[in-house]
Design a protein around this motif. Structure first.
Motif, mmCIF file in Angstrom:
data_model
loop_
_atom_site.group_PDB
_atom_site.id
_atom_site.type_symbol
_atom_site.label_atom_id
_atom_site.label_comp_id
_atom_site.label_asym_id
_atom_site.label_seq_id
_atom_site.Cartn_x
_atom_site.Cartn_y
_atom_site.Cartn_z
ATOM 1 N N VAL A 48 -27.571 73.141 15.583
ATOM 2 C CA VAL A 48 -27.836 73.230 17.022
ATOM 3 C C VAL A 48 -28.314 74.698 17.141
ATOM 4 N N GLY A 50 -29.382 77.540 20.336
ATOM 5 C CA GLY A 50 -29.347 77.646 21.943
ATOM 6 C C GLY A 50 -30.683 78.607 22.173
ATOM 7 N N ASN A 51 -30.313 79.759 22.498
ATOM 8 C CA ASN A 51 -31.569 80.617 22.974
ATOM 9 C C ASN A 51 -31.799 81.466 21.786
ATOM 10 N N SER A 53 -30.528 84.053 20.156
ATOM 11 C CA SER A 53 -30.195 85.491 20.517
ATOM 12 C C SER A 53 -29.240 86.068 19.525
ATOM 13 N N ASN A 54 -28.795 84.957 18.927
ATOM 14 C CA ASN A 54 -27.660 85.505 17.703
ATOM 15 C C ASN A 54 -27.833 84.985 16.355
ATOM 16 N N SER A 114 -27.283 81.050 25.542
ATOM 17 C CA SER A 114 -27.333 79.994 26.323
ATOM 18 C C SER A 114 -25.704 79.964 26.495
ATOM 19 N N GLY A 124 -19.113 88.407 24.823
ATOM 20 C CA GLY A 124 -18.265 89.319 25.770
ATOM 21 C C GLY A 124 -19.211 90.665 26.171
ATOM 22 N N VAL A 170 -21.691 71.764 21.647
ATOM 23 C CA VAL A 170 -21.016 72.010 23.102
ATOM 24 C C VAL A 170 -22.215 71.298 23.899
ATOM 25 N N ARG A 196 -27.040 98.504 30.337
ATOM 26 C CA ARG A 196 -27.701 98.057 29.468
ATOM 27 C C ARG A 196 -29.187 98.412 29.080
#
Ligand SMILES: Cc1cc2nc3c(=O)[nH]c(=O)nc-3n(C[C@H](O)[C@H](O)[C@H](O)COP(=O)(O)OP(=O)(O)OC[C@H]3O[C@@H](n4cnc5c(N)ncnc54)[C@H](O)[C@@H]3O)c2cc1C
Length: 286
Positions: A48, A50-51, A53-54, A114, A124, A170, A196
């Protein structure tokens, strides 16, 4: 519904990554379950996304089926509870909480993942973590069952959860928030956004902080004190703005990125004796 040979760099924050052999973008949980069945029937590995980004997706792409959750974005808010599907951006959930004067997700207002990715990573920032506000997570198990788990069954820890170990997908998450003052919530989010934007090289593609925080240290500080800022391999560069970020200057390959990651790890180890562990997930074929 299932596409073949799709470039994944279009779906990652680093703008790096080879092709997925197969890609599915399900619009419902039923379609997602069917995509998993397709992989199982055809003996294909599946994962899977998600976005994106990691993840650092390697140049050889991903074998088998990639299931992208970004079309699963339904969200409902009842009293202090937000119930949201895994593909929704956590930034939008944080904004919805603010709009309903609910406090607890301010910390997530700039995390580009996501909801599913945020659960997987126990994302976090600025003193807050997903585990502080998550109460229930509905998952699709590797046996094909849909189960609603309480947060304590997720095994949340610093930037990890049991999701990878259990091979769960998830599907939906419940966040329990507290009533708050919308002006105060907004002010907090504005302050975190300012922090940020002033500290992170958001103008370049990256995967955020490349390394986890080593106990007793800050990865960025160790990298900075090792004079590694600005060091570049191919198109990948240790950011001059934030030493914990490696940015794509335009044409970086995953190989450039990983060579630079190893160079940083080696240099910091030699200089300070500290092992930097990757926070970014490196996946796919080299
Ligand atoms: C500029 C920038 C700033 C960032 N700042 C922060 C920060 O402050 N704090 C922080 O914690 N992180 C930060 N990150 C990293 C990243 O945004 C988070 O780790 C986020 O939670 C990843 O979510 P994602 O949807 O992008 O996951 P992806 O990158 O798509 O996937 C990450 C992992 O999660 C798995 N996954 C994704 N969705 C699901 C699902 N539905 N079910 C099961 N597994 C799933 C994937 O298989 C993969 O192994 C930052 C990244 C960037 C680029």
């Amino acid at each position: 519904m299932i596409q073949k040979n799709v470039p994944l760099k279009d779906y990652t924050y680093t703008k790096i990554g080879g092709n997925a052999d197969y890609l599915a973008i399900p619009k419902s949980v039923e379609e997602l379950a069917k995509a998993v069945e397709f992989a199982q029937k055809n003996n294909l590995p599946w994962m899977v996304l998600g976005n994106g980004s990691n993840v650092l997706i390697q140049d050889g792409g991903i074998e088998g089926l990639v299931i992208l959750t970004t079309s699963l974005t339904n969200m409902t808010i009842e009293n202090y509870t937000i119930t949201v599907q895994a593909g929704a951006p956590i930034i939008e959930v944080s904004q919805a909480a603010r709009d309903f004067s609910l406090s607890g997700l301010e910390f997530a207002c700039g995390i580009p993942g996501s909801v599913g990715g945020a659960i997987y990573m126990n994302a976090g920032a600025y003193g807050g973590e997903i585990k502080d506000v998550c109460t229930y997570v509905t998952v699709l198990t590797s046996e094909g069952k849909i189960e609603k788990l309480s947060a304590d069954q997720l095994g949340f820890d610093y930037r990890t959860s049991l999701v990878p170990d259990k091979n769960w997908i998830v599907l939906e998450v419940e966040f329990e928030l507290e009533p708050g003052d919308q002006t105060v919530i907004k002010a907090k989010m504005d302050e975190l956004t300012y922090l940020r934007e002033s500290k992170q090289p958001l103008e370049y593609p990256s995967c955020g902080s490349v390394f986890k925080r080593p106990p007793g240290h800050f990865a960025g500080k160790l990298i900075q004190d090792s004079d590694l800022q600005g060091v570049q391999i191919g198109g990948a560069q240790v950011s001059l703005k934030h030493a914990g970020f490696i940015i794509n200057k335009g044409d970086a390959t995953a190989k450039d990125y990983l060579n630079l990651v190893h160079h940083v790890q080696k240099t910091v180890k030699e200089k300070f004796g500290v092992e930097l562990e990757k926070e970014v997930r490196v996946i796919g074929r080299a």
